[in-house]
Design a protein around this motif. Structure first.
Motif, PDB file in Angstrom:
ATOM      1  N   LYS A   4       0.853  -1.183   0.000  1.00 42.12           N
ATOM      2  CA  LYS A   4       0.000   0.000   0.000  1.00 42.12           C
ATOM      3  C   LYS A   4       0.893   1.238   0.000  1.00 42.12           C
ATOM      4  N   ILE A   5       0.492   2.256  -0.722  1.00 41.01           N
ATOM      5  CA  ILE A   5       1.197   3.537  -0.638  1.00 41.01           C
ATOM      6  C   ILE A   5       0.814   4.191   0.685  1.00 41.01           C
ATOM      7  N   ILE A   6       1.794   4.618   1.445  1.00 41.80           N
ATOM      8  CA  ILE A   6       1.545   5.255   2.736  1.00 41.80           C
ATOM      9  C   ILE A   6       2.058   6.690   2.691  1.00 41.80           C
ATOM     10  N   SER A   7       1.177   7.631   3.029  1.00 41.22           N
ATOM     11  CA  SER A   7       1.575   9.037   3.145  1.00 41.22           C
ATOM     12  C   SER A   7       1.427   9.468   4.601  1.00 41.22           C
ATOM     13  N   LEU A   8       2.563   9.734   5.235  1.00 41.88           N
ATOM     14  CA  LEU A   8       2.576  10.220   6.620  1.00 41.88           C
ATOM     15  C   LEU A   8       2.626  11.741   6.556  1.00 41.88           C
ATOM     16  N   ARG A   9       1.543  12.394   6.952  1.00 45.31           N
ATOM     17  CA  ARG A   9       1.382  13.823   6.702  1.00 45.31           C
ATOM     18  C   ARG A   9       1.632  14.677   7.945  1.00 45.31           C
ATOM     19  N   LEU A  10       2.411  15.730   7.729  1.00 45.46           N
ATOM     20  CA  LEU A  10       2.639  16.750   8.754  1.00 45.46           C
ATOM     21  C   LEU A  10       2.441  18.128   8.134  1.00 45.46           C
ATOM     22  N   TRP A  11       1.977  19.067   8.958  1.00 44.02           N
ATOM     23  CA  TRP A  11       1.725  20.410   8.439  1.00 44.02           C
ATOM     24  C   TRP A  11       2.533  21.454   9.184  1.00 44.02           C
ATOM     25  N   ASN A  12       2.812  22.528   8.436  1.00 46.41           N
ATOM     26  CA  ASN A  12       3.297  23.779   9.008  1.00 46.41           C
ATOM     27  C   ASN A  12       4.700  23.740   9.605  1.00 46.41           C
ATOM     28  N   LEU A  13       5.533  22.833   9.160  1.00 49.68           N
ATOM     29  CA  LEU A  13       6.904  22.834   9.657  1.00 49.68           C
ATOM     30  C   LEU A  13       7.633  24.105   9.270  1.00 49.68           C
ATOM     31  N   ILE A  40       6.513   4.271   1.082  1.00 57.99           N
ATOM     32  CA  ILE A  40       6.223   5.068   2.278  1.00 57.99           C
ATOM     33  C   ILE A  40       6.832   6.455   2.118  1.00 57.99           C
ATOM     34  N   TYR A  41       5.995   7.478   2.288  1.00 55.11           N
ATOM     35  CA  TYR A  41       6.419   8.864   2.099  1.00 55.11           C
ATOM     36  C   TYR A  41       6.044   9.701   3.309  1.00 55.11           C
ATOM     37  N   ILE A  42       6.874  10.667   3.624  1.00 55.31           N
ATOM     38  CA  ILE A  42       6.536  11.686   4.615  1.00 55.31           C
ATOM     39  C   ILE A  42       6.284  12.974   3.852  1.00 55.31           C
ATOM     40  N   ASN A  43       5.114  13.552   4.051  1.00 59.40           N
ATOM     41  CA  ASN A  43       4.717  14.744   3.300  1.00 59.40           C
ATOM     42  C   ASN A  43       4.446  15.904   4.244  1.00 59.40           C
ATOM     43  N   GLU A  44       4.930  17.056   3.859  1.00 58.31           N
ATOM     44  CA  GLU A  44       4.721  18.284   4.645  1.00 58.31           C
ATOM     45  C   GLU A  44       4.026  19.315   3.783  1.00 58.31           C
ATOM     46  N   ASP A  45       3.101  20.036   4.366  1.00 59.61           N
ATOM     47  CA  ASP A  45       2.440  21.112   3.632  1.00 59.61           C
ATOM     48  C   ASP A  45       1.925  22.155   4.616  1.00 59.61           C
ATOM     49  N   THR A  46       1.369  23.228   4.067  1.00 58.79           N
ATOM     50  CA  THR A  46       0.855  24.320   4.882  1.00 58.79           C
ATOM     51  C   THR A  46      -0.632  24.125   5.154  1.00 58.79           C
ATOM     52  N   GLU A  47      -1.021  24.298   6.383  1.00 57.28           N
ATOM     53  CA  GLU A  47      -2.438  24.201   6.743  1.00 57.28           C
ATOM     54  C   GLU A  47      -3.225  25.297   6.034  1.00 57.28           C
TER      55      GLU A  47
END
Length: 283
Positions: free
Chosen positions: A133-142, A183-190
């Motif tokens: 499965k493709i996994i996206s571990l998401r975090l915001w606003n770093l 497996i990916y770690i993704n960051e973006d802006t809220e």
């Protein structure tokens, strides 16, 4: 054909994130009969279904049956979850050939004052057991937070688990980092969810609603996109109408054509922070 169609299988959630406004709609879980009816009506309009709009999809006990329906109709799905129930649902998700991608909103831990160590351990142990499965571990606003202990705690957990040095700095330079196969770690802006009571922030803009996607709320209401939290732009109801009839309505065509010409005709869309973020990136 749409790139994706969102189906809200529940609008009930087990957390209370400040980012995600609570819907004013009646809280409901979708039944197997309702889900099957929707799938029968959208076949031929997409190959990919997203099992969320609002709510936590893993809360719906019918999920294994929904996945069977998707698999029997040769449809793939993406699931976005806060991850609280991921550990106990691993076998269900692994078993299904319909599950393509699982997006895990790690910022849920920060916005709900959860025990970050326990939360992350459960998430990472569950992810280790998910196969193909493709996994996206998401975090915001770093990029916007200079010093956040909880954010750093999550990043340290990820860095240690996936043996990735300088992860925080790497995420600030690149919004998506592959740490393992699939497996990916993704960051973006809220962004700010659209709300008809909010101040208008968009005078014009090009949105992919009704071009790439539509959303179907838990009561069957069809809306242009997955950010119509309260069904403020109802185009019809999939339980009583065909999707073809809904898409051929004057209001549906008007909204789609307006976006194609960078015009905004719906008040809700004029308050959409996601659309503003898209337009800012295009500049």
């Amino acid at each position: 054909m749409f790139k994706k169609i969102y189906i809200e299988i529940t609008n009930i959630c087990n957390l209370n994130c400040k980012f995600c406004p609570d819907t004013k709609r009646i809280k409901k879980n979708m039944s197997l009969q309702e889900f099957t009816k929707i799938i029968n009506k959208i076949k031929g309009y997409t190959n990919l279904v997203y099992l969320h709009v609002k709510g936590e999809p893993l809360l719906n006990d019918n999920l294994p049956l929904f996945l069977d329906v998707l698999e029997n109709n040769n449809l793939l799905c993406n699931i976005t979850t806060n991850g609280i129930l991921l550990k106990e649902k691993v076998d269900i998700l692994n078993k299904s050939q319909a599950v393509r991608q699982i997006n895990i909103s790690l910022h849920s831990a920060i916005q709900n004052d959860l025990d970050v160590d326990k939360y992350m351990d459960n998430i990472l142990n569950a992810v280790d057991k998910l196969n193909n499965k493709i996994i996206s571990l998401r975090l915001w606003n770093l990029k916007d937070i200079k010093d956040n202990d909880l954010n750093d705690k999550i990043i340290n957990k990820l860095s240690t688990h996936y043996k990735t040095d300088n992860l925080k700095e790497k995420l600030k330079e690149n919004n998506s980092i592959k740490v393992k196969n699939n497996i990916y770690i993704n960051e973006d802006t809220e962004f700010v969810w659209p709300d008809i009571n909010n101040k208008e922030i968009n005078k014009e803009g090009r949105c992919l609603a009704l071009k790439d996607q539509i959303a179907i709320l838990v009561d069957g209401t069809v809306v242009p996109c997955c950010l119509d939290n309260n069904g403020d732009i109802p185009l019809g109801n999939i339980f009583t109408e065909s999707l073809e009839d809904i898409l051929n309505k004057d209001i549906t065509k008007k909204i789609k054509n307006s976006f194609e010409n960078k015009k905004i005709v719906c008040k809700l869309c004029k308050t959409c922070g996601f659309l503003k973020r898209l337009e800012d990136k295009r500049k």
